[in-house]
Motif scaffolding. Structure first.
Motif, PDB file in Angstrom:
ATOM      1  N   ASP A 149       1.753   3.223 -12.672  1.00 48.20           N
ATOM      2  CA  ASP A 149       2.751   4.205 -12.210  1.00 48.20           C
ATOM      3  C   ASP A 149       2.360   4.902 -10.905  1.00 48.20           C
ATOM      4  N   LYS A 150       1.443   4.315 -10.165  1.00 42.08           N
ATOM      5  CA  LYS A 150       1.085   4.890  -8.861  1.00 42.08           C
ATOM      6  C   LYS A 150       2.206   4.598  -7.867  1.00 42.08           C
ATOM      7  N   GLY A 151       2.545   5.607  -7.046  1.00 44.56           N
ATOM      8  CA  GLY A 151       3.640   5.456  -6.092  1.00 44.56           C
ATOM      9  C   GLY A 151       3.161   5.119  -4.696  1.00 44.56           C
ATOM     10  N   PHE A 152       4.007   4.412  -3.939  1.00 45.58           N
ATOM     11  CA  PHE A 152       3.677   4.006  -2.573  1.00 45.58           C
ATOM     12  C   PHE A 152       4.894   4.187  -1.676  1.00 45.58           C
ATOM     13  N   SER A 153       4.639   4.530  -0.428  1.00 47.49           N
ATOM     14  CA  SER A 153       5.727   4.728   0.532  1.00 47.49           C
ATOM     15  C   SER A 153       6.184   3.409   1.150  1.00 47.49           C
ATOM     16  N   ARG A 154       5.351   2.363   1.058  1.00 44.70           N
ATOM     17  CA  ARG A 154       5.700   1.054   1.608  1.00 44.70           C
ATOM     18  C   ARG A 154       5.549  -0.015   0.535  1.00 44.70           C
ATOM     19  N   ILE A 155       6.434  -0.990   0.595  1.00 41.64           N
ATOM     20  CA  ILE A 155       6.372  -2.067  -0.379  1.00 41.64           C
ATOM     21  C   ILE A 155       5.151  -2.952  -0.134  1.00 41.64           C
ATOM     22  N   SER A 156       4.718  -3.065   1.134  1.00 41.98           N
ATOM     23  CA  SER A 156       3.527  -3.854   1.447  1.00 41.98           C
ATOM     24  C   SER A 156       2.289  -3.244   0.801  1.00 41.98           C
ATOM     25  N   ASN A 157       2.242  -1.901   0.749  1.00 36.07           N
ATOM     26  CA  ASN A 157       1.116  -1.236   0.088  1.00 36.07           C
ATOM     27  C   ASN A 157       1.133  -1.488  -1.419  1.00 36.07           C
ATOM     28  N   LEU A 158       2.324  -1.541  -1.976  1.00 35.46           N
ATOM     29  CA  LEU A 158       2.438  -1.831  -3.406  1.00 35.46           C
ATOM     30  C   LEU A 158       1.949  -3.247  -3.706  1.00 35.46           C
ATOM     31  N   LYS A 159       2.344  -4.211  -2.864  1.00 39.76           N
ATOM     32  CA  LYS A 159       1.909  -5.596  -3.074  1.00 39.76           C
ATOM     33  C   LYS A 159       0.390  -5.710  -2.985  1.00 39.76           C
ATOM     34  N   ARG A 160      -0.191  -5.006  -2.007  1.00 37.34           N
ATOM     35  CA  ARG A 160      -1.651  -5.033  -1.868  1.00 37.34           C
ATOM     36  C   ARG A 160      -2.319  -4.366  -3.071  1.00 37.34           C
ATOM     37  N   HIS A 161      -1.715  -3.275  -3.556  1.00 33.94           N
ATOM     38  CA  HIS A 161      -2.270  -2.586  -4.722  1.00 33.94           C
ATOM     39  C   HIS A 161      -2.225  -3.462  -5.973  1.00 33.94           C
ATOM     40  N   MET A 162      -1.183  -4.250  -6.124  1.00 31.84           N
ATOM     41  CA  MET A 162      -1.029  -5.087  -7.304  1.00 31.84           C
ATOM     42  C   MET A 162      -2.160  -6.100  -7.438  1.00 31.84           C
TER      43      MET A 162
END
Length: 362
Positions: A149-162
């Motif tokens: 449930d961590k939030g990100f301002s960019r979808i690229s950051n979310l993909k890297r986090h995954m």
């Protein structure tokens, strides 16, 4: 009674004929004169009529010229009106163009202002980049990780986090085949192999491969010590130094010497300790080629060649090459005797005197 002769009659007849002829001639002359006069009058009338016609024609011509002139004036006036309308239209077009240009400039200025970050004043080529950056300031994080449930301002950051959850490391180093989750970490890692050092200290011009190393180094110039011991409030510039210090309070000793079994608090101190056994002396004097196991010992030794004595006694202003000699000297002024004999409870100010005394009990 005389009877008229033929001759007289003949003359009379001739005279009569002549008289008649004359009368006829006069009559004809009169008629001719009258005809000539009438003709003359007619000619005069004709001439007058011609003159009248000419005047009429002239008048007509004048009227035509006047009408033509009037028409020309009307055309001129119409042309002038058209020119004024054209000029007015041109002025209106210029005003419209000026207004359009002003609107375009206003729109351009508005667009330019929208492409600037209001917090830091950074300009971007695209408005979308500003909107993405503004999310970091407003804490707008529309992309959430389903795992934590961590939030990100960019979808690229979310993909890297995954990749943290999946363990995926698609970027590999060609030199040592070490893998990384993102290309940024790979590029940073590559400086180890290329020995690239793009970050330099403005104070001493020392270069570093990583920005984090430069920030840590800058604390030596600023004196900043952000790491504090929770037991004694002692501060350190580096977290590693704090961790080493904390082992004093905890008594933790993770590292032991394989020659003497001595336990050391950290790996760095163990390496230095090992020089006692190996005799390694990596620090050599350039004046006398004497070698030392510790850089601090070399610095102290160098003062014997340079004559430098940075440690001064506040009581008698005497100076010394190193701080340990100053501490020993200060005992003279304080009268302190830190070395006590367990056999006779006798105390000494200096270790050398204490050792000499201990031999008396043997």
């Amino acid at each position: 009674m005389e009877i008229p002769t033929y001759e007289e009659d003949e003359n009379s007849e001739e005279d009569l004929n002549n008289q008649q002829s004359f009368n006829v001639t006069d009559s004809q002359d009169e008629e001719g004169n009258q005809h000539e006069e009438s003709t003359s009058t007619t000619d005069e009338e004709t001439e007058s009529t011609s003159t009248t016609d000419e005047e009429t024609e002239s008048t007509s011509t004048t009227d035509e010229e006047t009408e033509s002139s009037s028409t020309t004036d009307e055309e001129t006036e119409s042309t002038s009106t058209t020119d004024e309308e054209t000029e007015s239209t041109s002025t209106t077009d210029e005003e419209t163009e000026s207004t359009s240009t002003t609107d375009e400039e206003t729109d351009q200025q508005k667009t330019d202002s929208e492409r600037v970050c209001k917090k830091y004043g950074i300009s971007f080529h695209q408005l979308s980049q500003v909107k993405i950056l503004m999310r970091t300031h407003t804490e707008n994080k529309p992309y959430s990780c389903k795992e934590c449930d961590k939030g990100f301002s960019r979808i690229s950051n979310l993909k890297r986090h995954m990749r943290i959850h999946t363990g995926e490391k698609p970027f590999s180093c060609k030199e040592c085949e070490k893998s990384f989750r993102d290309v940024l970490h790979l590029n940073t890692h590559m400086r180890i192999h290329t020995e690239e050092k793009p970050f330099s200290c403005k104070e001493c011009k020392k270069y570093f491969s990583f920005l984090s190393h430069l920030k840590i180094h800058m604390r030596t110039h600023t004196g900043e010590k952000p790491f504090t011991c929770k037991y004694c409030d002692k501060c350190y510039s580096y977290s590693s130094h704090l961790n080493t210090h904390m082992r004093i309070h905890t008594g933790e000793r993770h590292f032991s010497c394989k020659y003497c079994g001595k336990c050391i608090r950290d790996e760095y101190d163990l390496k230095i300790h090992m020089r006692i056994h190996t005799g390694e002396g990596p620090f050599s004097c350039k004046y006398c080629d004497k070698c030392y196991s510790y850089s601090s010992h070399l610095k102290t030794h160098m003062r014997t060649h340079t004559g430098e004595k940075p440690f001064s006694c506040k009581k008698c202003k005497k100076s010394f090459h190193d701080g340990s000699n100053l501490k020993s000297h200060m005992i003279i002024h304080t009268g302190e005797k830190p070395f006590s004999c367990k056999e006779c409870d006798k105390s000494f100010s200096f270790l050398s005197n204490f050792k000499r005394h201990m031999k008396s009990h043997i």
